[in-house]
Design a protein around this motif. Structure first.
Motif, PDB file in Angstrom:
ATOM      1  N   GLN A 128      -8.673   0.023   9.272  1.00  0.00           N
ATOM      2  CA  GLN A 128      -8.290  -1.293   8.770  1.00  0.00           C
ATOM      3  C   GLN A 128      -7.085  -1.090   7.850  1.00  0.00           C
ATOM      4  O   GLN A 128      -7.210  -0.499   6.766  1.00  0.00           O
ATOM      5  CB  GLN A 128      -9.433  -1.926   7.968  1.00  0.00           C
ATOM      6  N   SER A 129      -5.946  -1.556   8.298  1.00  0.00           N
ATOM      7  CA  SER A 129      -4.736  -1.464   7.472  1.00  0.00           C
ATOM      8  C   SER A 129      -4.631  -2.766   6.678  1.00  0.00           C
ATOM      9  O   SER A 129      -4.202  -3.786   7.196  1.00  0.00           O
ATOM     10  CB  SER A 129      -3.514  -1.233   8.355  1.00  0.00           C
ATOM     11  N   TRP A 130      -5.040  -2.700   5.433  1.00  0.00           N
ATOM     12  CA  TRP A 130      -5.231  -3.873   4.587  1.00  0.00           C
ATOM     13  C   TRP A 130      -4.062  -4.043   3.626  1.00  0.00           C
ATOM     14  O   TRP A 130      -3.255  -3.130   3.423  1.00  0.00           O
ATOM     15  CB  TRP A 130      -6.533  -3.717   3.783  1.00  0.00           C
ATOM     16  N   ILE A 131      -3.999  -5.219   2.986  1.00  0.00           N
ATOM     17  CA  ILE A 131      -3.029  -5.439   1.911  1.00  0.00           C
ATOM     18  C   ILE A 131      -3.532  -6.569   1.015  1.00  0.00           C
ATOM     19  O   ILE A 131      -4.074  -7.568   1.489  1.00  0.00           O
ATOM     20  CB  ILE A 131      -1.618  -5.757   2.471  1.00  0.00           C
ATOM     21  N   HIS A 132      -3.398  -6.388  -0.280  1.00  0.00           N
ATOM     22  CA  HIS A 132      -3.752  -7.435  -1.261  1.00  0.00           C
ATOM     23  C   HIS A 132      -2.733  -8.567  -1.119  1.00  0.00           C
ATOM     24  O   HIS A 132      -1.540  -8.330  -0.939  1.00  0.00           O
ATOM     25  CB  HIS A 132      -3.690  -6.823  -2.666  1.00  0.00           C
ATOM     26  N   ILE A 133      -3.182  -9.802  -1.238  1.00  0.00           N
ATOM     27  CA  ILE A 133      -2.313 -10.957  -1.056  1.00  0.00           C
ATOM     28  C   ILE A 133      -1.090 -10.914  -1.983  1.00  0.00           C
ATOM     29  O   ILE A 133       0.020 -11.274  -1.573  1.00  0.00           O
ATOM     30  CB  ILE A 133      -3.104 -12.284  -1.249  1.00  0.00           C
ATOM     31  N   ASN A 134      -1.270 -10.422  -3.212  1.00  0.00           N
ATOM     32  CA  ASN A 134      -0.120 -10.347  -4.137  1.00  0.00           C
ATOM     33  C   ASN A 134       0.937  -9.384  -3.625  1.00  0.00           C
ATOM     34  O   ASN A 134       2.141  -9.647  -3.746  1.00  0.00           O
ATOM     35  CB  ASN A 134      -0.574  -9.892  -5.533  1.00  0.00           C
ATOM     36  N   ASP A 135       0.490  -8.261  -3.054  1.00  0.00           N
ATOM     37  CA  ASP A 135       1.442  -7.287  -2.522  1.00  0.00           C
ATOM     38  C   ASP A 135       2.116  -7.803  -1.259  1.00  0.00           C
ATOM     39  O   ASP A 135       3.307  -7.540  -1.038  1.00  0.00           O
ATOM     40  CB  ASP A 135       0.758  -5.949  -2.242  1.00  0.00           C
ATOM     41  N   LEU A 136       1.385  -8.529  -0.420  1.00  0.00           N
ATOM     42  CA  LEU A 136       2.021  -9.060   0.784  1.00  0.00           C
ATOM     43  C   LEU A 136       3.138 -10.033   0.405  1.00  0.00           C
ATOM     44  O   LEU A 136       4.246  -9.958   0.954  1.00  0.00           O
ATOM     45  CB  LEU A 136       0.999  -9.754   1.681  1.00  0.00           C
ATOM     46  N   ALA A 137       2.865 -10.919  -0.537  1.00  0.00           N
ATOM     47  CA  ALA A 137       3.910 -11.825  -1.022  1.00  0.00           C
ATOM     48  C   ALA A 137       5.062 -11.016  -1.618  1.00  0.00           C
ATOM     49  O   ALA A 137       6.247 -11.328  -1.388  1.00  0.00           O
ATOM     50  CB  ALA A 137       3.335 -12.784  -2.061  1.00  0.00           C
ATOM     51  N   GLY A 138       4.709  -9.956  -2.351  1.00  0.00           N
ATOM     52  CA  GLY A 138       5.728  -9.094  -2.944  1.00  0.00           C
ATOM     53  C   GLY A 138       6.611  -8.434  -1.904  1.00  0.00           C
ATOM     54  O   GLY A 138       7.829  -8.317  -2.081  1.00  0.00           O
ATOM     55  N   VAL A 139       6.009  -8.003  -0.791  1.00  0.00           N
ATOM     56  CA  VAL A 139       6.772  -7.373   0.290  1.00  0.00           C
ATOM     57  C   VAL A 139       7.770  -8.372   0.884  1.00  0.00           C
ATOM     58  O   VAL A 139       8.948  -8.047   1.099  1.00  0.00           O
ATOM     59  CB  VAL A 139       5.823  -6.817   1.377  1.00  0.00           C
ATOM     60  N   PHE A 140       7.313  -9.597   1.152  1.00  0.00           N
ATOM     61  CA  PHE A 140       8.217 -10.614   1.701  1.00  0.00           C
ATOM     62  C   PHE A 140       9.402 -10.871   0.764  1.00  0.00           C
ATOM     63  O   PHE A 140      10.555 -10.919   1.207  1.00  0.00           O
ATOM     64  CB  PHE A 140       7.464 -11.929   1.952  1.00  0.00           C
ATOM     65  N   VAL A 141       9.113 -11.023  -0.522  1.00  0.00           N
ATOM     66  CA  VAL A 141      10.182 -11.315  -1.482  1.00  0.00           C
ATOM     67  C   VAL A 141      11.108 -10.105  -1.637  1.00  0.00           C
ATOM     68  O   VAL A 141      12.326 -10.248  -1.784  1.00  0.00           O
ATOM     69  CB  VAL A 141       9.594 -11.766  -2.839  1.00  0.00           C
ATOM     70  N   PHE A 142      10.541  -8.891  -1.545  1.00  0.00           N
ATOM     71  CA  PHE A 142      11.359  -7.674  -1.615  1.00  0.00           C
ATOM     72  C   PHE A 142      12.295  -7.589  -0.400  1.00  0.00           C
ATOM     73  O   PHE A 142      13.475  -7.262  -0.540  1.00  0.00           O
ATOM     74  CB  PHE A 142      10.448  -6.439  -1.669  1.00  0.00           C
ATOM     75  N   PHE A 159      -1.366  -2.684  -5.666  1.00  0.00           N
ATOM     76  CA  PHE A 159      -2.687  -2.204  -5.247  1.00  0.00           C
ATOM     77  C   PHE A 159      -2.533  -1.196  -4.109  1.00  0.00           C
ATOM     78  O   PHE A 159      -2.264  -1.570  -2.969  1.00  0.00           O
ATOM     79  CB  PHE A 159      -3.579  -3.376  -4.831  1.00  0.00           C
ATOM     80  N   VAL A 160      -2.714   0.074  -4.459  1.00  0.00           N
ATOM     81  CA  VAL A 160      -2.519   1.180  -3.520  1.00  0.00           C
ATOM     82  C   VAL A 160      -3.828   1.580  -2.861  1.00  0.00           C
ATOM     83  O   VAL A 160      -3.855   1.981  -1.698  1.00  0.00           O
ATOM     84  CB  VAL A 160      -1.896   2.387  -4.262  1.00  0.00           C
ATOM     85  N   HIS A 161      -4.944   1.447  -3.604  1.00  0.00           N
ATOM     86  CA  HIS A 161      -6.266   1.847  -3.121  1.00  0.00           C
ATOM     87  C   HIS A 161      -7.187   0.630  -3.020  1.00  0.00           C
ATOM     88  O   HIS A 161      -7.040  -0.346  -3.766  1.00  0.00           O
ATOM     89  CB  HIS A 161      -6.879   2.903  -4.040  1.00  0.00           C
ATOM     90  N   ILE A 162      -8.147   0.710  -2.121  1.00  0.00           N
ATOM     91  CA  ILE A 162      -8.989  -0.446  -1.799  1.00  0.00           C
ATOM     92  C   ILE A 162      -9.898  -0.871  -2.953  1.00  0.00           C
ATOM     93  O   ILE A 162     -10.076  -2.080  -3.201  1.00  0.00           O
ATOM     94  CB  ILE A 162      -9.815  -0.183  -0.506  1.00  0.00           C
ATOM     95  N   LYS A 163     -10.470   0.083  -3.692  1.00  0.00           N
ATOM     96  CA  LYS A 163     -11.444  -0.310  -4.722  1.00  0.00           C
ATOM     97  C   LYS A 163     -10.815  -1.159  -5.833  1.00  0.00           C
ATOM     98  O   LYS A 163     -11.347  -2.230  -6.164  1.00  0.00           O
ATOM     99  CB  LYS A 163     -12.155   0.915  -5.301  1.00  0.00           C
ATOM    100  N   PRO A 164      -9.682  -0.744  -6.414  1.00  0.00           N
ATOM    101  CA  PRO A 164      -9.063  -1.608  -7.435  1.00  0.00           C
ATOM    102  C   PRO A 164      -8.653  -2.979  -6.873  1.00  0.00           C
ATOM    103  O   PRO A 164      -8.741  -3.990  -7.583  1.00  0.00           O
ATOM    104  CB  PRO A 164      -7.835  -0.812  -7.875  1.00  0.00           C
TER     105      PRO A 164
END
Length: 301
Positions: A199-213, A289-294
């Protein structure tokens, strides 16, 4: 900077809009619902109806870039009719945007479109980077291949073209995570199939961050919208249970059972794509968020 977003009122669109506003960008957005149209200084809505080829041209006024997130949800039963809806909702919206840019004066220099990691073939061993040429033979593979080909036609308009292949988006209120959490809360959680699928996951904040980056750094071509550390379905299930302080004691859920319940859509639970975030990291994006638990602790506690 002024950005036009399609799908701005959805899960990902809301998060991107929030991050654009933090960077003092003005957001225009297109919606098929006239009730969702608002007009404030930095957030202005415009009506469109891609099935009828209608669009309010004022949406393009002063716009520097377009972020396209439009497309019917894949989380509905895949009848033959709904499969057409999934594909056409993606192609028709892009087609209308392209024709609008072709036939009208505009200031757009960059088009960024959502895509999906479903383009990568199902594999327990491969590690997919953006230059992978193999395409999944699944329905999702077909959808994403056509989606990206349509996005690439914007190069004919002499604009920068970017695509973000989105993984499993984790959000506390929407998307897959609340559905994963529900049975676990009642101590009824279990992994699917072998549980070994990636499962290649991503936190919603990081996904938005990737788009803006991608927008602000003008990252061309494909970028994978996934966190740096994919996990297996078993790990995901166990970590959700751990964060919620719940027990897992049921056997894994058989593929045949989910096929009966969900039909062809059950592949969403069993396909395995281990996907790399190396390109966006090397370009300078720093994941929150690099790791799933945090990530899960942030969303669930």
């Amino acid at each position: 900077m002024k950005v036009l977003i399609t799908g701005a009122t959805g899960l990902i669109g809301k998060a991107i809009t929030e991050q654009c506003h933090k960077q003092n960008m003005t957001v225009h957005y297109l919606t098929t619902s006239k009730e969702k149209i608002k007009h404030t200084e930095d957030y202005k809505g415009f009506y469109w109806n891609p099935t009828e080829n209608k669009i309010d041209l004022a949406c393009l006024d002063g716009v520097d870039a377009i972020i396209n997130l439009a497309g019917a949800s894949i989380a509905h039963r895949w009848t033959a009719s709904y499969k057409n809806t999934i594909i056409n909702s993606r192609l028709d919206t892009l087609r209308l945007i392209k024709e609008t840019l072709q036939n009208n004066e505009h200031s757009v220099k960059h088009v960024i479109s959502a895509s999906a990691i479903g383009i990568y073939p199902d594999s327990l061993t491969n590690y997919y980077e953006e230059d992978t040429t193999a395409v999944s033979t699944s329905f999702l593979g077909t959808v994403v291949e056509q989606w990206e080909k349509m996005t690439d036609t914007f190069k004919e308009l002499d604009v920068l073209v970017s695509k973000v292949r989105i993984g499993l988006v984790l959000d506390e209120n929407d998307g897959a995570l609340p559905q994963i959490v529900k049975p676990i809360k009642f101590n009824l959680g279990a992994a699917f199939g072998s549980g070994d699928q990636w499962q290649s996951w991503i936190h919603i904040n990081d996904l938005a961050g990737v788009f803006v980056f991608v927008l602000t750094h003008q990252i061309e071509g494909v970028s994978n919208g996934v966190a740096p550390n994919p996990i297996t379905n078993t790990e995901l299930t166990k970590t959700v249970a751990c964060v919620l302080k719940k027990k897992l004691f049921l056997p894994n859920i058989p593929k045949a059972m989910m096929s009966l319940i969900l039909g062809e859509m059950h592949v969403l639970l069993f396909e395995s794509q281990r996907v790399s975030s190396k390109k966006i990291e090397e370009a300078g994006y720093q994941f929150e968020f690099v790791h799933i638990k945090p990530a899960l602790q942030d969303l669930l506690t």
